[in-house]
Design a protein around this motif. Sequence first.
Motif, short mmCIF file in Angstrom:
data_model
loop_
_atom_site.label_atom_id
_atom_site.label_comp_id
_atom_site.label_asym_id
_atom_site.label_seq_id
_atom_site.Cartn_x
_atom_site.Cartn_y
_atom_site.Cartn_z
N PRO A 57 -45.50 4.08 85.14
CA PRO A 57 -44.85 5.29 85.67
C PRO A 57 -43.34 5.25 85.46
O PRO A 57 -42.71 4.21 85.54
CB PRO A 57 -45.21 5.27 87.15
CG PRO A 57 -45.60 3.86 87.46
CD PRO A 57 -46.15 3.29 86.19
N MET A 58 -42.76 6.42 85.20
CA MET A 58 -41.38 6.48 84.70
C MET A 58 -40.34 6.96 85.70
O MET A 58 -39.15 6.73 85.50
CB MET A 58 -41.34 7.41 83.47
CG MET A 58 -42.11 6.83 82.30
SD MET A 58 -42.36 8.00 80.92
CE MET A 58 -40.78 8.75 80.75
N ALA A 59 -40.72 7.68 86.73
CA ALA A 59 -39.73 8.25 87.65
C ALA A 59 -39.07 7.14 88.47
O ALA A 59 -39.63 6.05 88.62
CB ALA A 59 -40.38 9.25 88.59
N TRP A 60 -37.86 7.43 89.01
CA TRP A 60 -37.33 6.50 90.02
C TRP A 60 -37.68 6.99 91.41
O TRP A 60 -37.73 6.23 92.36
CB TRP A 60 -35.83 6.28 89.84
CG TRP A 60 -34.92 7.45 90.03
CD1 TRP A 60 -34.50 8.33 89.07
CD2 TRP A 60 -34.29 7.88 91.24
NE1 TRP A 60 -33.66 9.27 89.62
CE2 TRP A 60 -33.51 9.03 90.95
CE3 TRP A 60 -34.29 7.40 92.55
CZ2 TRP A 60 -32.75 9.69 91.92
CZ3 TRP A 60 -33.53 8.06 93.51
CH2 TRP A 60 -32.78 9.19 93.20
N LYS A 61 -37.93 8.30 91.48
CA LYS A 61 -38.34 8.93 92.72
C LYS A 61 -39.18 10.13 92.32
O LYS A 61 -39.07 10.61 91.19
CB LYS A 61 -37.10 9.36 93.52
CG LYS A 61 -37.37 9.91 94.90
CD LYS A 61 -36.06 10.37 95.54
CE LYS A 61 -36.34 10.98 96.91
NZ LYS A 61 -35.09 11.55 97.49
N LYS A 62 -39.98 10.62 93.24
CA LYS A 62 -40.85 11.75 92.93
C LYS A 62 -40.08 12.86 92.20
O LYS A 62 -39.03 13.31 92.67
CB LYS A 62 -41.41 12.30 94.25
CG LYS A 62 -42.45 13.37 94.08
CD LYS A 62 -42.98 13.80 95.43
CE LYS A 62 -44.04 14.88 95.29
NZ LYS A 62 -44.53 15.33 96.61
N HIS A 76 -37.42 4.92 84.18
CA HIS A 76 -36.53 4.23 85.12
C HIS A 76 -37.02 2.82 85.45
O HIS A 76 -36.59 2.23 86.43
CB HIS A 76 -36.33 5.08 86.37
CG HIS A 76 -35.55 6.32 86.08
ND1 HIS A 76 -36.14 7.52 85.77
CD2 HIS A 76 -34.21 6.54 85.99
CE1 HIS A 76 -35.19 8.43 85.54
NE2 HIS A 76 -34.02 7.86 85.65
#
Lengths: 124, 320
Positions: A57-62, A76
């Motif tokens: 998964p790539m996001a740092w936050k939703k 991230h």
Amino acid sequence: MSVEVTLPPLCRAKDVAEGQTLGCTVPGQRRKVIVMRHRGALHGWLDACPHYAGGTPMAWKKNEYLNGAGTHLTCHAHGALFDPETGECVAGACLGKRLTRVELRLETDGTVRLAKALEGGKTE
Amino acid sequence: MNIIGPDALVFGVDDIAACTEYLTEFGLKPIDVTDKGGFFEALDGTGVEIRHRDDPSLPTPLPTPTMLRQQVYGVQSTEDLDAIETELSKDRRVTRLADGSLETTDVFDFALKFQVTKRRELVMEAEKINAPGAPAGRAPNELGIYPGMPALPRTLSHTVLFVPDQQKGAEWYVERLGFVITDILVPAGPFLRPKANDDHHTLFFIQTPEYMKGIEHLAFHMGGPTELMVAGSRLARKGFQSFWGPGRHKFGSNWFWYFNSPLGTHFEYDADMDKHDDSWVARQAPMSPQGTQMFLFEWRKRWSPGPGPEGITEGEDTPE
């Protein structure tokens, strides 16, 4: 006899502003789908950085998938940068690899759906 | 050379606001933080400094996308700084700053700084447990957990770097700075600890192509596995992205939980790491699922059995 299969809705088109991203959950799938509006067009990408097989998964936050300048999709995990139109990694850990494009279908009522079922990556 | 370990890591970032939100939610305390950046500290004063990537006060960036700009090592005394200056000046530029600290670069051009450590001595209890056959860890009526319990990073634990030649890196840190190899993951690289720190590792190398050179992750020690689980659960519940864990590593025995971050690297909570002395003989294991961890779990929203067939999953604003 053909059977009409309704693929799951991801989001509403109006919820994705220019230069913004949404991380959309797909029932039964391990990975989300990133919906991004870039230069007016909606693009779909599997939320799976190609650095490691199977993707991570790539996001740092939703819903946070971009670099600070908003110019590139970003993993991230290690900061790899991806071209928002081609999905190609232009810098970082997965140089030479690219994101998996997800075909989207925009319906007349503004619903954004998968154009076809995702392959693999189902919930373990 | 009595190097203790990392006092601070300095980053040049492209989104100060996002990093400020992230570091604060991770549990670090902002110190003099403005829209130009600042320092975020753990309970002992170690921590992470952020500046905008174009800030001229930052050391020169590496020619890769990594946002890491400097690793600041704490040493015991000014005599240790003198010894480091004498050794490293043999083949590289070492700059002595007005406060007595030293700036230089390592064998891969990572910027380093050495200072008499600024970490404060911590006087805190470890996680206390009760177990049959052992003296009770907690007094009668003393609870093990409660909503709102503290779970804050105590100290900067370790740094993991992507390097183009792990053998060369290990030799440099061992021969020039007195680090000790505690264990080796093959083919990734060695775990290292400096002379004045008995933690299993404060540094680990993973060999990668040159274009990946940079920081792979950094970690903060927590007070025990429960604090690690509580801190990570709070972060995940707020929408922050778990990358790997929670689980427990074999080498080092430390619990782990890694999260993505807007600093281009993973931030790890760790807990209960092994201690070693110079009698320890380094082991080797393959960089594999079974080589790197005893067990691995994955976070999910809290769920409980309920009257219906699906049970009950917590909502967005469910209190702890």
